[in-house]
Design an enzyme around this catalytic site. Structure first.
Site, short mmCIF file in Angstrom:
data_model
loop_
_atom_site.label_atom_id
_atom_site.label_comp_id
_atom_site.label_asym_id
_atom_site.label_seq_id
_atom_site.Cartn_x
_atom_site.Cartn_y
_atom_site.Cartn_z
N HIS A 123 -66.27 -24.74 26.42
CA HIS A 123 -67.35 -24.29 25.52
C HIS A 123 -68.60 -24.21 26.51
O HIS A 123 -69.70 -25.09 26.52
CB HIS A 123 -67.65 -25.64 24.48
N GLN A 126 -72.47 -24.26 25.68
CA GLN A 126 -72.98 -25.75 25.17
C GLN A 126 -73.41 -26.17 26.23
O GLN A 126 -74.58 -26.86 26.09
CB GLN A 126 -72.00 -26.19 24.47
#
Ligand code: CP
Ligand code: NVA
Length: 298
Positions: A123, A126
Site C-alpha cells: 500500500h 498510503q
C-alpha cells in the site's frame, strides 16, 4: 518509458523526498490540465478514491472511477487489453486490486504511469501520507522508530521499506502466524530492509516515536474475522501500550479503524492520535505523487 508506482521503492530515496516536498508545495503546475486519470477499484475505499479524485482535479485533470464489473479484468477482457484501452485516454492508470500481479501486468504494457492504490501485497500510496505526517509532526524522518502492532500485512511491508529509505526503522509485534509472508520477506530482503520482529506489543512500543496499527483482517479476509479477533487478542493498542512509547510519540492508523479491536477509542481519539491529519494528508501526498509522475521532475 513510463514511471510506475507499484511499491514505495519504485522511487529512489531522493525522489521520495521530492514527492513529500511536492505534497507541501503551493501552486503546483497543472500537469494534468485537460487529461484523464483512471481510478479502478476491485475493493472498497473512502480515503483513496476521494483523495485521488480531488488531487486529480487540483492538478487540472479529470478523474474517471472505473468499477471492476464494467471492465471485467480477465473476464470480459484481459488485464493487458483493459490497460491498452485506458492508456489511450488517461495520463495515469491507478488501481486497487487483490493480486499484486495484476498491477505488474498493467505496468508491463502501459505507456502511462500505473499507480498502486493498494494490493494484497503493498500500500505505497498510503505510506506517502504516513511519512508526510511523521515529518510534519516530528520534524524529521531520519532516525525515527515506528512500532507497528498487529498484522504484518500490505501496509506494514510498504511502511518498512519507506522508513528504511528515509533513515527510520520499523519494529513489528505480531501474534504467532501473522508475520510477513514469504513473498514479503523476499521483497524486504531484496530491498535490504531490516525489520525488528517480535511478539510483545509493549516491548515493541518501548521508546518508539510512532505507534502504528492497521486492521487485524484486511479487505478480502472478512471470512477470517472471528478467528483473527481471537488470535490477535492482546495486540490492541491501548493506553498501556502508548505509555511505553516516547512521551512525545504520536499514534497513526491508516484507517478504516475497527474501534475496540486493533485500537481503543481513547487512543484513536486521544491527544497523541494524528489519524485525521494522516487521513487528510492522503490528498496532499497523492497530489505530490501525481505531480511527480506527470510533471517533468525526472
Ligand atoms: N487507508 C485507506 O487506503 O483507506 P480507504 O480503504 O478508505 O481508501
Ligand atoms: N490492510 C488493509 C488496509 C486498508 C486501507 C487492507 O488491505 O484492507
Amino acid at each position: 518509458m513510463a514511471r510506475h508506482f507499484l511499491e514505495i521503492d519504485d522511487l529512489t530515496p531522493d525522489e521520495l523526498t521530492a514527492v513529500l516536498d511536492l505534497a507541501e508545495a503551493p501552486d503546483l503546475a497543472l500537469s494534468l490540465h485537460r487529461r484523464g486519470v483512471a481510478l479502478l477499484f476491485e475493493k472498497p475505499s473512502a480515503r483513496t478514491r476521494n483523495s485521488m479524485e480531488v488531487a486529480t482535479v487540483e492538478l487540472g485533470g479529470h478523474p474517471v472511477y472505473v468499477r471492476p464489473e464494467e471492465v471485467g479484468l480477465d473476464t470480459r477482457e484481459s488485464v493487458e487489453d483493459v490497460t491498452r484501452t485506458l492508456m489511450g485516454y488517461h495520463a495515469v492508470i491507478a488501481a486497487r486490486v487483490f493480486e499484486h500481479a495484476k498491477l505488474e501486468r498493467m505496468a508491463s504494457v502501459s505507456t502511462v504511469p500505473v499507480v498502486n492504490l493498494l494490493s494484497d501485497d503493498a500500500h505505497p500510496i498510503q505510506v506517502l501520507a504516513d511519512l508526510l505526517t511523521i515529518r510534519q509532526e516530528l520534524g524529521r524522518l531520519d532516525g525515527v522508530t515506528v512500532a507497528y502492532i498487529g498484522d504484518a500485512n500490505n501496509v506494514a511491508r510498504s511502511l518498512a521499506i519507506a522508513l528504511a529509505m528515509s533513515g527510520g526503522t520499523l519494529r513489528v509485534a505480531h501474534p504467532d502466524g501473522y508475520s510477513f509472508n514469504e513473498a514479503a520477506f523476499a521483497k524486504l530482503d531484496a530491498a535490504g530492509v531490516a525489520v525488528e520482529m517480535g511478539a510483545d506489543p509493549h516491548a515493541a512500543a518501548k521508546g518508539a516515536d510512532v505507534v502504528y496499527t492497521d486492521a487485524w483482517y484486511s479487505m478480502g479476509q472478512e471470512a477470517e474475522m472471528e478467528q483473527r479477533r481471537r488470535d490477535f487478542a492482546g495486540f490492541g493498542v491501548d493506553a498501556s501500550v502508548m505509555a511505553e512509547a516516547s512521551p512525545d510519540a504520536i499514534f497513526l492508523h491508516c484507517l478504516p479503524a475497527h474501534r475496540g479491536d486493533e485500537a481503543s477509542d481513547d487512543v484513536l481519539d486521544g491527544p497523541q492520535s494524528r489519524i485525521w491529519p494522516q487521513a487528510h494528508n492522503r490528498l496532499h501526498s497523492s497530489r505530490g505523487l501525481l505531480a511527480f509522475l506527470t510533471g517533468v521532475a525526472w
